[in-house]
Design a protein around this motif. Sequence first.
Motif, short mmCIF file in Angstrom:
data_model
loop_
_atom_site.label_atom_id
_atom_site.label_comp_id
_atom_site.label_asym_id
_atom_site.label_seq_id
_atom_site.Cartn_x
_atom_site.Cartn_y
_atom_site.Cartn_z
N VAL A 35 -1.21 -14.97 7.20
CA VAL A 35 -1.39 -13.23 6.72
C VAL A 35 -3.06 -12.96 6.57
CG1 VAL A 35 -1.10 -11.32 5.44
CG2 VAL A 35 0.80 -12.73 5.93
N PRO A 89 -3.88 -11.18 9.85
CA PRO A 89 -3.05 -9.96 9.58
C PRO A 89 -2.43 -9.21 10.75
CG PRO A 89 -5.11 -9.47 9.13
CD PRO A 89 -5.26 -10.80 9.40
N GLN A 90 -1.13 -8.96 10.74
CA GLN A 90 -0.51 -8.17 11.93
C GLN A 90 -0.54 -6.65 11.82
OE1 GLN A 90 0.77 -10.07 14.71
NE2 GLN A 90 -0.53 -11.47 13.40
N GLN A 91 -0.84 -6.10 10.87
CA GLN A 91 -0.85 -4.64 10.51
C GLN A 91 -2.12 -4.15 10.34
OE1 GLN A 91 2.06 -2.82 10.93
NE2 GLN A 91 3.08 -4.77 11.27
N GLU A 92 -2.43 -2.87 11.23
CA GLU A 92 -3.72 -2.42 10.88
C GLU A 92 -4.27 -2.19 9.53
OE1 GLU A 92 -6.82 0.68 10.67
OE2 GLU A 92 -4.59 0.93 10.22
N ARG A 93 -3.26 -1.84 8.66
CA ARG A 93 -3.82 -1.36 7.42
C ARG A 93 -4.25 -2.75 6.44
NH1 ARG A 93 -6.18 -0.29 3.67
NH2 ARG A 93 -5.73 0.71 1.88
N THR A 94 -3.16 -3.92 6.74
CA THR A 94 -3.71 -5.06 6.33
C THR A 94 -4.87 -5.26 6.51
OG1 THR A 94 -1.24 -5.56 6.38
CG2 THR A 94 -2.54 -7.22 5.40
N GLN A 95 -5.40 -5.25 7.91
CA GLN A 95 -6.63 -5.76 8.62
C GLN A 95 -7.80 -5.15 7.70
OE1 GLN A 95 -6.11 -4.92 12.66
NE2 GLN A 95 -4.45 -6.33 13.03
N VAL A 115 3.86 -3.32 3.36
CA VAL A 115 3.24 -3.33 4.74
C VAL A 115 3.42 -4.38 5.53
CG1 VAL A 115 1.06 -2.70 6.15
CG2 VAL A 115 1.46 -1.52 3.75
N GLU A 116 3.19 -5.65 4.84
CA GLU A 116 3.26 -6.77 5.50
C GLU A 116 3.61 -7.97 4.83
OE1 GLU A 116 0.49 -9.28 8.84
OE2 GLU A 116 -0.01 -7.47 8.14
N GLU A 117 4.21 -8.91 4.96
CA GLU A 117 4.50 -10.19 4.12
C GLU A 117 4.71 -11.30 4.97
OE1 GLU A 117 8.29 -10.61 2.12
OE2 GLU A 117 8.94 -8.72 2.57
N ASP A 151 0.83 -1.32 0.12
CA ASP A 151 -0.03 0.07 0.14
C ASP A 151 0.90 1.17 0.18
OD1 ASP A 151 -2.59 1.43 0.11
OD2 ASP A 151 -2.28 1.75 2.30
#
Length: 243
Positions: A226, A230-236, A218-220, A213
């Motif tokens: 995942v 998901p660990q990151q708020e944006r991924t969630q 942001v996350e992998e 993003d």
Amino acid sequence: MAAAIEVLNLHKAFGDHEVLKGIDFHVDPGQVVCVIGPSGSGKSTLLRCVNRLETPTSGQILVGGVDVCDPATDLEQVRSRIGMVFQSFNLFGHMTVLDNLCLAQRRVLGRDRAEAEAIGHANLAKVGLPEKADALPAQLSGGQQQRVAIARALSMDPDMMLFDEPTSALDPELVGGVLDVMRRLAQEGMTMMVVTHEMGFAREVGDKLVFMDGGVIVEEGNPREVLANPQQERTQRFLSNVL
């Protein structure tokens, strides 16, 4: 073992607009890496930089250990090892399916007609369309045209395949046939980088999931982990809208 694709601190700007902001990631040989994210996150630009359809602003991209950003690199030789499948099928409408599969084989690889046609027929069978060799693209459904595009890429004997949202232009009922072909390629050990909105495919087939993003990763991680947690708020937030 060297990475099949290694991206190091990759930046790409179009004028004042920075699309990629320092991307680091890698794809191992035989690995399927799925890249997801909202529109405008830089996914397709990243994919196009890997085979130098876009020229990075800075950073390094190593494909099989070869720096594709080095001016001394023979790009045509590197690209001959990379199959690319786009959203649009890019088939020549005035040529039969088989001729579409043979053109680059003959011009780029120097194969004679008989060899090129034998390889073309084999790859049409691989994507489940052996009977369509003499058809024109306009006589095929969108899903069939995309499977022909995959067969055309495979006819160049690539080491790896890049897919840029290969099902996004298709009617929903045609998506499954294309994903089945990609699933079989993965089972055969093809190295693949797939920009996709198909979360089920990413969960089932992917070895690694990359969420992008705003031009950054942001996350992998493991796709199943995942997508489930998901660990990151944006991924969630993104996944809550698409799952």
